[in-house]
Write a protein that holds these residues in place. Structure first.
Motif, PDB file in Angstrom:
ATOM      1  N   UNK A 166       0.832  -1.205   0.000  1.00 12.76           N
ATOM      2  CA  UNK A 166       0.000   0.000   0.000  1.00 12.76           C
ATOM      3  C   UNK A 166       0.868   1.258   0.000  1.00 12.76           C
ATOM      4  N   UNK A 167       1.957   1.229   0.734  1.00 13.53           N
ATOM      5  CA  UNK A 167       2.820   2.407   0.835  1.00 13.53           C
ATOM      6  C   UNK A 167       3.357   2.813  -0.540  1.00 13.53           C
ATOM      7  N   UNK A 168       3.769   1.825  -1.322  1.00 14.54           N
ATOM      8  CA  UNK A 168       4.272   2.124  -2.663  1.00 14.54           C
ATOM      9  C   UNK A 168       3.182   2.753  -3.525  1.00 14.54           C
ATOM     10  N   UNK A 169       1.981   2.200  -3.436  1.00 16.53           N
ATOM     11  CA  UNK A 169       0.871   2.707  -4.249  1.00 16.53           C
ATOM     12  C   UNK A 169       0.532   4.141  -3.868  1.00 16.53           C
ATOM     13  N   UNK A 170       0.458   4.415  -2.561  1.00 12.23           N
ATOM     14  CA  UNK A 170       0.082   5.756  -2.124  1.00 12.23           C
ATOM     15  C   UNK A 170       1.172   6.773  -2.465  1.00 12.23           C
ATOM     16  N   UNK A 171       2.412   6.351  -2.425  1.00 11.77           N
ATOM     17  CA  UNK A 171       3.499   7.257  -2.827  1.00 11.77           C
ATOM     18  C   UNK A 171       3.346   7.662  -4.283  1.00 11.77           C
ATOM     19  N   UNK A 172       3.029   6.692  -5.143  1.00 13.38           N
ATOM     20  CA  UNK A 172       2.881   7.014  -6.562  1.00 13.38           C
ATOM     21  C   UNK A 172       1.675   7.916  -6.812  1.00 13.38           C
ATOM     22  N   UNK A 173       0.578   7.698  -6.099  1.00 13.34           N
ATOM     23  CA  UNK A 173      -0.597   8.560  -6.262  1.00 13.34           C
ATOM     24  C   UNK A 173      -0.196  10.025  -6.135  1.00 13.34           C
ATOM     25  N   UNK A 174       0.609  10.332  -5.126  1.00 13.04           N
ATOM     26  CA  UNK A 174       1.004  11.715  -4.896  1.00 13.04           C
ATOM     27  C   UNK A 174       2.049  12.184  -5.903  1.00 13.04           C
ATOM     28  N   UNK A 175       2.923  11.284  -6.348  1.00  6.13           N
ATOM     29  CA  UNK A 175       3.894  11.666  -7.384  1.00  6.13           C
ATOM     30  C   UNK A 175       3.181  12.083  -8.666  1.00  6.13           C
ATOM     31  N   UNK A 176       2.192  11.305  -9.055  1.00  4.26           N
ATOM     32  CA  UNK A 176       1.441  11.617 -10.282  1.00  4.26           C
ATOM     33  C   UNK A 176       0.628  12.889 -10.099  1.00  4.26           C
ATOM     34  N   UNK A 177       0.026  13.064  -8.919  1.00  2.00           N
ATOM     35  CA  UNK A 177      -0.760  14.279  -8.682  1.00  2.00           C
ATOM     36  C   UNK A 177       0.123  15.518  -8.786  1.00  2.00           C
ATOM     37  N   UNK A 178       1.337  15.428  -8.290  1.00  2.00           N
ATOM     38  CA  UNK A 178       2.259  16.561  -8.398  1.00  2.00           C
ATOM     39  C   UNK A 178       2.576  16.866  -9.863  1.00  2.00           C
ATOM     40  N   UNK A 179       2.728  15.832 -10.675  1.00  2.00           N
ATOM     41  CA  UNK A 179       2.974  16.056 -12.104  1.00  2.00           C
ATOM     42  C   UNK A 179       1.768  16.710 -12.764  1.00  2.00           C
ATOM     43  N   UNK A 180       0.572  16.248 -12.420  1.00  2.00           N
ATOM     44  CA  UNK A 180      -0.635  16.869 -12.975  1.00  2.00           C
ATOM     45  C   UNK A 180      -0.710  18.344 -12.581  1.00  2.00           C
TER      46      UNK A 180
END
Length: 706
Positions: A368-382
């Motif tokens: 879960x930690x890996x998934x949630x980290x990516x969610x925020x990485x992508x949101x920052x790119x958006x």
């Protein structure tokens, strides 16, 4: 039907000025056409025309010769008057079959310009006696275009094809007087009049952004050469000016996600009904929007096939096939594609279209930690797509449980603000799907920490669409047209030669044109997207207006004095400010100017958004704040029932302060996001929800939205 090019050529041969052609939504009936032309903002005064195809009573053995009557739309065209004037027997409206046979198009699409030399030999032509005197008339030039010219030009066009009878329809009995318009209709008409821009030419924007936002938005896109209407409702053609913006966004984002280890792939657009219905919560959220293929040629399919509204159910059966071990993780795939969503009734270009382009990323992780980290990485790119490329500020936050992605665990979002309407707009979303989809599709691996035990993977999905272009246009555009941020504009600079007159020598002319072309090459070498407008059939003033309409960030003017002084005059599109630039410094100065323009656009939009995000702690202040075109942050309890009540209680009452726009719904406020950047002021057990009085747990941003 005669092509528009053929019609224009014929009119030119008659020494008639070239008509002004206005693009608009595709229309079938005359009523739809009238509405489409009005929405396109055609400059008044004008009168639309109508074309009737009549069939006189004919002996069975005789060939039918249809009667084609072209009249002003307001003229009461009695068929009995036509019959009497042409000595025809009992002329009636022709059947659709006869019209199709004669013109090759549906009855609602026939116009004066549908008549060709070949057709004129098969019909009888007649015109309204008042047509020739009309100063400006609109004639259909296809399903989605109208040509504006003089009534005399239309009559001349028809007479060049064959004999034309003139009919005085005033001989018909006068109709009963029409009822006076209702108060609402009169108010709407007055508002429409107020929204018009005085002195605006048909080629420019004819309604103001402040007075008629939907009409302005349609005009700025079509006249700014961003798109054209397609003959399937809700679908649009992205022209190079808009598609190039998408290409720049695509290149930027693609590079950044590849740096995160994401790979591009492509899955088919079709999904079987069995697979689509496998995830019930997910399907329920999209069911009204799904388009189905039920037939191939004349054969009914045994099983309907859906066209993807999104690709979770397309891709995940294959994730289950490909992911066999924790060593296969993470799996990070993205695809650039189009999707189809068919539910809504009022499409808007870029914002709500039945087919749109986007990217959709689908990733799988062990934890879960890996998934949630990516969610925020992508949101920052958006967020950076909006702020760094489009000069548009956004608020980052988390969707409420009610608004999260169907079937997902939670949704992170970027939310924008449209100052002209005071509405919020969802920018892009990044979803943590949790283990919901992996359980449904059987995506499991052996737990590396517990031998022999299977665990479901954690998944994300995230998407960004061409909606970003519409958001950018609505925020930056003005009453002259588009205003494009330099970083994404198809052309960042346009060079226009000026000061060339009839007394200019050929040597001077060559020097000016040559200088413009040299500067174009120099700027291109410096990495600037430049274009030299050296067309000799348009004046500099015309070119200025055209490139302003198209939103080019910087115009460089170069004339004899500039040539003598070895300088060029720069004019900024966003402010109109002028700067003199030495030719020797051009390659360095222009990129710096473009960055200044980019920063100015963002600063202006950010200041506007910040000043319209209002914090309210008492319900009595909530709706008044909304009605002042604000987004409202309130202390909120997080209860879905309260969220529904807020929407219901804040539904706009008929207070007459703003004309409604059905295409940008102004129903009650919905939750936009729970901002990640939470203001201070929530005290556990003390602060109450501004709506229901329960204990507040967080600030939540609400607003009327697209």
């Amino acid at each position: 039907m005669a092509s528009l090019e053929t019609v224009l050529s014929s009119l030119a041969k008659l020494s008639v000025a070239e008509p002004t052609v206005v693009a608009h939504a595709a229309a079938g009936s005359d009523a739809e056409w009238t509405a489409a032309v009005a929405a396109a903002g055609a400059a008044e005064p004008y009168e639309l025309t109508k074309t009737l195809v009549l069939k006189p009573k004919t002996a069975k053995s005789a060939a039918v010769v249809p009667i084609v009557v072209v009249a002003l739309a307001a003229t009461r065209t009695s068929t009995s008057v036509v019959s009497k004037a042409l000595s025809a027997k009992d002329a009636r409206l022709a059947t659709a079959e006869l019209v199709q046979e004669t013109f090759g198009i549906a009855p609602g699409e026939v116009s004066a310009f549908s008549v060709t030399e070949e057709i004129a030999g098969k019909v009888r032509l007649a015109v309204d006696a008042k047509l020739a005197a009309a100063p400006v008339v609109g004639v259909r030039a296809g399903a989605d275009k109208t040509a504006f010219t003089t009534g005399a030009a239309v009559v001349a066009y028809l007479k060049a094809l064959g004999e034309v009878a003139e009919i005085d329809f005033d001989a018909a009995p006068a109709p009963a007087p029409a009822a006076a318009p209702s108060g609402a209709a009169a108010a709407a008409k007055a508002a429409a009049e107020a929204a018009k821009i005085d002195g605006a030419a048909l080629v420019g924007i004819t309604v103001s952004k402040e007075g008629n936002f939907p009409g302005w938005y349609q005009q700025v896109l079509t006249k700014g050469d961003m798109l054209d209407y397609y003959d399937v409702s809700g679908c649009y053609i992205m022209k190079p000016a808009s598609y190039s913006i998408w290409e720049k966004i695509q290149a930027w984002f693609d590079g950044h996600i590849k740096a995160l280890g994401v790979q591009n792939s492509y899955f088919p657009m079709f999904v079987s009904s069995k697979v689509l219905e496998k995830e019930k919560d997910h399907v329920e959220g999209f069911a009204p929007e799904v388009a189905w293929v039920t037939r191939a040629g004349s054969t009914e399919l045994e099983e309907p096939i859906a066209i993807r509204p999104t690709s979770e159910t397309v891709m995940y059966p294959y994730y289950a096939k490909w992911i066999r071990s924790h060593r296969d993780l993470p799996l990070k795939l993205n695809q650039w594609n189009s999707v189809v969503r068919w539910e809504f009734k009022h499409p808007q270009p870029f914002l709500r279209t039945r087919e749109f382009l986007w990217q959709e990323g689908h990733t799988a992780f062990l934890t879960r930690e890996e998934a949630e980290t990516e969610v925020m990485q992508i949101l920052d790119l958006y967020s950076r797509v909006y702020t760094d490329l489009l000069a548009v500020p956004v608020v980052k936050g988390r969707k409420t449980e009610k608004e999260r992605f169907a079937g997902g665990l939670f949704t992170a979002t970027t939310e924008g603000y449209i100052p002209a309407t005071g509405r919020g707009i969802q920018g892009a979303t990044s979803h943590c799907l949790g283990q919901n989809f992996s359980k449904m599709f059987g995506i499991t691996v052996e737990d590396p920490n517990n031998e022999g035990q299977k665990i479901n993977v954690w998944q994300n999905s995230w998407g960004l669409s061409t909606r970003v272009i519409g958001v950018m246009v609505m925020i930056h555009g003005d009453n002259k047209g588009l205003v494009l941020p330099p970083r994404i504009a198809q052309y960042q600079v346009v060079l226009v030669p000026c000061g060339l007159t009839s007394s200019t020598t050929e040597e001077q002319r060559k020097a000016i044109i040559g200088g413009v072309l040299d500067m174009e090459a120099e700027l291109k070498k410096a990495g600037v997207r430049a274009i030299a407008d050296v067309r000799d059939n348009y004046s500099p003033g015309w070119k200025f207006s055209e490139w302003e309409l198209r939103g080019v960030p910087l115009r460089l003017e170069y004339g004899p004095k500039d040539h003598k002084n070895q300088q060029v005059l720069g004019v900024r599109r966003n402010t109109g400010a002028k700067n003199t630039v030495a030719r020797a410094e051009l390659a360095a100065a222009v990129p710096a100017l473009l960055e200044e323009i980019q920063a100015e656009l963002y600063a202006k939009a950010k200041a506007s958004m910040d000043s319209h995000i209002i914090r309210v702690t008492d319900w009595k202040d909530f709706v008044p704040a909304l009605n002042q075109k604000n987004l409202v942050q309130i202390p909120w309890c997080g209860v879905e029932e309260c969220e529904d009540e807020i929407k219901e209680k804040s539904a706009r009452q008929e207070m007459g302060e703003e004309e409604e726009d059905s295409r940008a719904p102004s129903m009650g406020a919905k939750s936009l996001c729970i901002p990640f950047d939470q203001p201070a002021g929530i005290v556990a057990g003390e602060t109450k929800c501004a709506s229901c009085g329960r204990d507040a747990i967080q600030w939540c941003m609400f607003g009327r939205s697209y």
